[in-house]
Design an enzyme around this catalytic site. Structure first.
Site, PDB file in Angstrom:
ATOM      1  N   GLU A 192      -4.562   0.624  -3.457  1.00  0.00           N
ATOM      2  CA  GLU A 192      -3.181   1.098  -3.549  1.00  0.00           C
ATOM      3  C   GLU A 192      -2.203  -0.069  -3.474  1.00  0.00           C
ATOM      4  O   GLU A 192      -1.167  -0.072  -4.159  1.00  0.00           O
ATOM      5  CB  GLU A 192      -2.902   2.108  -2.440  1.00  0.00           C
ATOM      6  CG  GLU A 192      -3.627   3.425  -2.658  1.00  0.00           C
ATOM      7  CD  GLU A 192      -3.354   4.449  -1.580  1.00  0.00           C
ATOM      8  OE1 GLU A 192      -3.343   5.646  -1.903  1.00  0.00           O
ATOM      9  OE2 GLU A 192      -3.158   4.057  -0.412  1.00  0.00           O
TER      10      GLU A 192
ATOM     11  N   GLU B  72       0.837  -1.200   0.000  1.00  0.00           N
ATOM     12  CA  GLU B  72       0.000   0.000   0.000  1.00  0.00           C
ATOM     13  C   GLU B  72       0.876   1.256   0.000  1.00  0.00           C
ATOM     14  O   GLU B  72       0.604   2.227  -0.716  1.00  0.00           O
ATOM     15  CB  GLU B  72      -0.933  -0.029   1.211  1.00  0.00           C
ATOM     16  CG  GLU B  72      -1.882   1.166   1.302  1.00  0.00           C
ATOM     17  CD  GLU B  72      -1.349   2.256   2.194  1.00  0.00           C
ATOM     18  OE1 GLU B  72      -1.601   3.439   1.906  1.00  0.00           O
ATOM     19  OE2 GLU B  72      -0.669   1.930   3.176  1.00  0.00           O
TER      20      GLU B  72
ATOM     21  N   ASP C 215      -6.955   1.155   0.826  1.00  0.00           N
ATOM     22  CA  ASP C 215      -5.610   0.604   1.013  1.00  0.00           C
ATOM     23  C   ASP C 215      -5.369  -0.580   0.080  1.00  0.00           C
ATOM     24  O   ASP C 215      -4.262  -0.750  -0.451  1.00  0.00           O
ATOM     25  CB  ASP C 215      -5.411   0.163   2.462  1.00  0.00           C
ATOM     26  CG  ASP C 215      -5.274   1.342   3.417  1.00  0.00           C
ATOM     27  OD1 ASP C 215      -5.142   2.485   2.941  1.00  0.00           O
ATOM     28  OD2 ASP C 215      -5.297   1.110   4.637  1.00  0.00           O
TER      29      ASP C 215
ATOM     30  N   ASP D 215       0.749   3.789  -3.075  1.00  0.00           N
ATOM     31  CA  ASP D 215       0.354   5.174  -2.792  1.00  0.00           C
ATOM     32  C   ASP D 215       1.370   6.153  -3.393  1.00  0.00           C
ATOM     33  O   ASP D 215       0.995   7.142  -4.034  1.00  0.00           O
ATOM     34  CB  ASP D 215       0.245   5.364  -1.280  1.00  0.00           C
ATOM     35  CG  ASP D 215       0.031   6.819  -0.901  1.00  0.00           C
ATOM     36  OD1 ASP D 215      -1.039   7.372  -1.219  1.00  0.00           O
ATOM     37  OD2 ASP D 215       0.941   7.422  -0.294  1.00  0.00           O
TER      38      ASP D 215
END
Length: 226
Positions: free
Chosen positions: A116, A40, A113, A44
């Site tokens: 990502e 994640e 989450d 991100d």
């Protein structure tokens, strides 16, 4: 091929070479110490770059502030969660017993989450070009429907610009009340524009949210627009 593998090919249009990366991306921390948090983090970071690059190319008249607001609108939790719902990510998540009992698969933070983490997994498995192709697929609708720069400004910013453009002083905000338990507080904030003798209130789960609500109400009062 596993159900997850078939789902990834159908929804992500990507075939994982390393199936363990797909499994890891869909494993919440409540289920295992080996979970999707690191993926994640990676996803991100890459998502922010990829979206920034696309906005830089697409919105050539936007200022740095405009571009930052546009990016924030696209990579925020609610947008990512909506993409996760559209992909039916919840049906393929591995969650701990507690999260399963409380409907964790539908929680916005968990869905966001996971999206990502999937981007991070594709980045590791197939490289930057594959990850960018996935981002283009997932965010095509959101990018196409993104409001223009003026609409993306928050109410406090728009109110400030409206007043400054007419030579008025800036508004003042004051907290009228705070109620509820520490983790479930409700703020009521008053917004005042003295030169117009106008007062509005806003309510929210934080002072910032309440101020934004009060500013939006003030804009409606001053402009006559909903």
């Amino acid at each position: 091929m596993s159900d997850r593998g078939r789902w990834a090919e159908a929804q992500l249009r990507y075939a994982f070479k390393d199936k363990s990366l797909l499994d890891l991306a869909l494993t919440h921390r409540s289920a295992s110490r080996a979970n999707n948090e690191r993926l994640e983090y990676l996803g991100d970071s890459f998502l922010n770059y990829a979206i920034a690059r696309r906005l830089f190319d697409l919105r050539r008249d936007d200022t740095e502030g405009d571009l930052s607001r546009a990016r924030a609108a696209l990579v925020k939790e609610s947008t990512l969660a909506a993409i996760g719902q559209r992909l039916q990510v919840d049906a393929h998540l591995t969650l701990g017993a507690g999260e399963l009992r409380t409907g964790g698969a539908q929680r916005s933070a968990i869905l966001a989450d996971a999206v990502e983490a999937l981007i991070g997994a594709v980045l590791l498995d197939g490289g930057a070009a594959a990850a960018e192709a996935l981002i283009d697929l997932l965010f095509a609708e959101e990018i196409a429907n993104l409001p223009d720069a003026a609409e993306l400004k928050d109410p406090k910013t728009r109110l400030q610009e409206w007043l400054q453009g007419r030579g008025h002083k800036l508004p003042s905000y004051s907290v009228q009340s705070v109620s509820g338990r520490d983790h479930e507080q409700t703020f009521v904030v008053n917004c005042t524009v003295e030169e117009k003798d106008a007062h509005t209130n806003g309510q929210g789960s934080s002072r910032r949210h309440a101020e934004q609500e009060a500013a939006a109400a003030m804009l409606s009062v001053l402009t006559g627009e909903p």
